[in-house]
Write an enzyme that holds these catalytic residues in place. Structure first.
Site, PDB file in Angstrom:
ATOM      1  N   ALA A 140      56.327  58.050  80.830  1.00 52.67           N
ATOM      2  CA  ALA A 140      56.894  59.192  81.545  1.00 52.67           C
ATOM      3  C   ALA A 140      56.091  59.423  82.814  1.00 52.67           C
ATOM      4  CB  ALA A 140      56.855  60.437  80.661  1.00 52.67           C
ATOM      5  N   LYS A 141      56.608  60.208  83.704  1.00 54.73           N
ATOM      6  CA  LYS A 141      55.875  60.572  84.925  1.00 54.73           C
ATOM      7  C   LYS A 141      56.532  61.815  85.496  1.00 54.73           C
ATOM      8  CE  LYS A 141      52.504  58.749  87.507  1.00 54.73           C
ATOM      9  NZ  LYS A 141      51.382  57.901  87.100  1.00 54.73           N
ATOM     10  N   GLY A 142      55.766  62.560  86.275  1.00 53.87           N
ATOM     11  CA  GLY A 142      56.338  63.758  86.887  1.00 53.87           C
ATOM     12  C   GLY A 142      55.781  63.952  88.278  1.00 53.87           C
TER      13      GLY A 142
END
Ligand code: NAD
Length: 451
Positions: A140-142
């Site tokens: 995941a990444k944000g």
């Protein structure tokens, strides 16, 4: 979405006076990245990498499309009450690329150039990295499309808290665990942990990693990425008959990753003969005094002006006579312009994406071994995993235990990648993708498709 934008434009146009000759003001904000069909960006690079490994996936290949579509992409409006009372809006993202092997895991980036495409690609590379070192996470990444240098400390805290609250729908200790990335640090992680905890009504230290030690952070986290770079570098060196003791090492970027990696190589008897960072470069053919150079960087902010060596230009840095080159600064630093000049036998990618695809081909043609980012800098996420495990059990390990476990995981991961590269006669980058994609798709296959 485009239809809604068009409809809005049409409504505004109808209201405007028919004969108005007033010039149309340029939009204050560019079109959101997810509306721009021409902006495939880094996601396009990732898709090409998946296509390259598809032939090696055997029967698992039937699931390959899973890798080409993020599982979940959340776009949020991050509204901020500025210190002067006005309201500003920023685009925020959280992408869970794949969660077949466990909760999503990956950092949060605050940068004005962050786009959905970039976050999608970074999330996908986290899936690959986490599977490559075999930690039980998806990817995941944000990020928030904001320049944090334009915010006061109070504004930075409010932006962080609002963003955390907005993505609170999909994050959680067993759902998706953010961590620091570009322009975010342990202070930001403390605010994220607090905001999430307030919203769920219980202290949830395991919702983020990279926290301060007193809030459930882990010993050894700060040095973990550099230690991983050194560990896989030493493994790779051994396999190409390069002895670390007496070898010549050049490092670009002397921050968290490059500084620690440089220190560990020097402690193992290597000569760090050139270092370059945003401030300039410095070289010493007999080997720089690394502890003194680190003190100089801590005191002045960069390597420029260090008395224990000669100044070095960027051009001289890339062509310096060395055995091991460690890019540990920014993406795209080794490119078609400088790759041909590199004399190193081995490049260890401490940074994320430091080598462009063209440069990768040039290095391969020259016989330079490239240890790719998706394995070389995975030490950070590995100790993040340890932090999360310690938070769950509320039992904290010694630094020696952490380092020992880190070295074991990195060594095993590198061995699997090396053997795969030998077996299929492919680069270590492709081999890492093969190992990782197989693990992800095997999990996908065993879980089956619901309904
Ligand atoms: P950092 O901020 O501690 O250090 C960055 C270094 O890069 C500094 O020495 C800086 O002077 C140098 N630099 C910046 N701009 C430069 C330029 N134009 N030319 C040359 N040098 C320049 O950052 P870090 O945590 O060491 O991260 C470095 C890289 O490693 C990034 O790509 C990051 O995404 C990646 N990475 C970091 C971690 C981690 O745990 N810190 C984990 C995985 C990957």
């Amino acid at each position: 979405m485009a239809t809604r934008t068009q409809a809005k434009t049409t409504r505004t146009a109808r209201k405007a006076p028919a004969a108005s000759a007033a010039p149309v003001a340029a939009p204050t904000h560019p079109l959101p990245s997810y509306l721009d069909p021409n902006h495939l960006g880094p996601w396009g690079t990732y898709l090409a990498q998946v296509d390259r490994v598809a032939p090696y996936l055997g029967p698992l290949g039937k699931w390959v499309e899973t890798l080409k579509r993020p599982k979940r992409s959340l776009i949020v409006d991050v509204a901020l009450r500025r210190d002067d009372g006005t309201i500003a809006h920023f685009e925020g993202y959280r992408v869970q690329h794949n969660i077949s092997r466990g909760p999503g895991k990956g950092g949060v980036r605050f940068h004005p150039d962050v786009t959905l495409s970039e976050v999608m690609a970074l999330a996908a590379w986290m899936s690959i990295k986490n599977a490559a070192v075999n930690v039980p996470y998806g990817g995941a990444k944000g990020g928030i499309r904001v320049d944090p240098r334009t915010l006061s400390l109070g504004e930075l805290e409010r932006v962080t808290r609002r963003y955390t609250s907005e993505i609170g729908l999909i994050i959680g200790p067993s759902k998706d665990i953010p961590a620091p990335d570009v322009n975010t640090n342990e202070k930001v992680m403390a605010w994220m942990m607090d905001t999430y905890s307030v919203n769920v009504g219980a202290t949830a230290t395991g919702v983020v990693t990279g926290k301060p030690i007193d809030l459930g952070g882990s010993l050894g986290r700060r040095e973990a990425t550099g230690r991983g770079v050194f560990t896989v570098g030493a493994e790779a060196a051994q396999r190409i008959g390069l002895t670390i003791e007496g070898s010549r090492v050049a490092v670009q970027g002397f921050g968290n990753v490059g500084g620690v990696a440089g220190k560990l190589f020097a402690e193992a008897g290597a000569k760090v003969i050139a270092v370059q960072d945003h401030s300039g470069g410095v070289s010493n053919d007999r080997g720089l005094n690394v502890p003194k150079l680190l003190d100089h960087v801590a005191a002045t902010g960069g390597v420029a002006g260090f008395r224990g060596g000669e100044p070095l230009t960027a051009e001289q840095f890339w062509s310096c006579k060395c055995d091991i080159l460690i890019p540990a600064a920014l993406e795209g630093q080794i490119n078609a312009q400088n790759a041909g000049k590199i004399k190193a036998r081995m490049v260890i990618e401490g940074a994320n994406g430091p080598t462009t695809p063209e440069a990768d081909d040039i290095l391969q043609d020259k016989g330079v071994l490239v240890v790719p980012d998706v394995i070389a800098n995975a030490g950070g996420v590995t100790v993040s995993y340890f932090e999360w495990v310690q938070d769950f059990s509320s039992f904290f390990w010694s630094e020696a235990e952490i380092n020992q476990r880190l070295v074991r995981i990195m060594t095993e991961a590198f061995t699997a990648v090396w053997n795969t590269a030998q077996q299929h006669q492919v680069s270590l980058r492709t081999a890492t993708f093969i190992v990782a994609c197989r693990r992800i798709l095997h999990a996908r296959d065993m879980r089956g498709l619901y309904p």
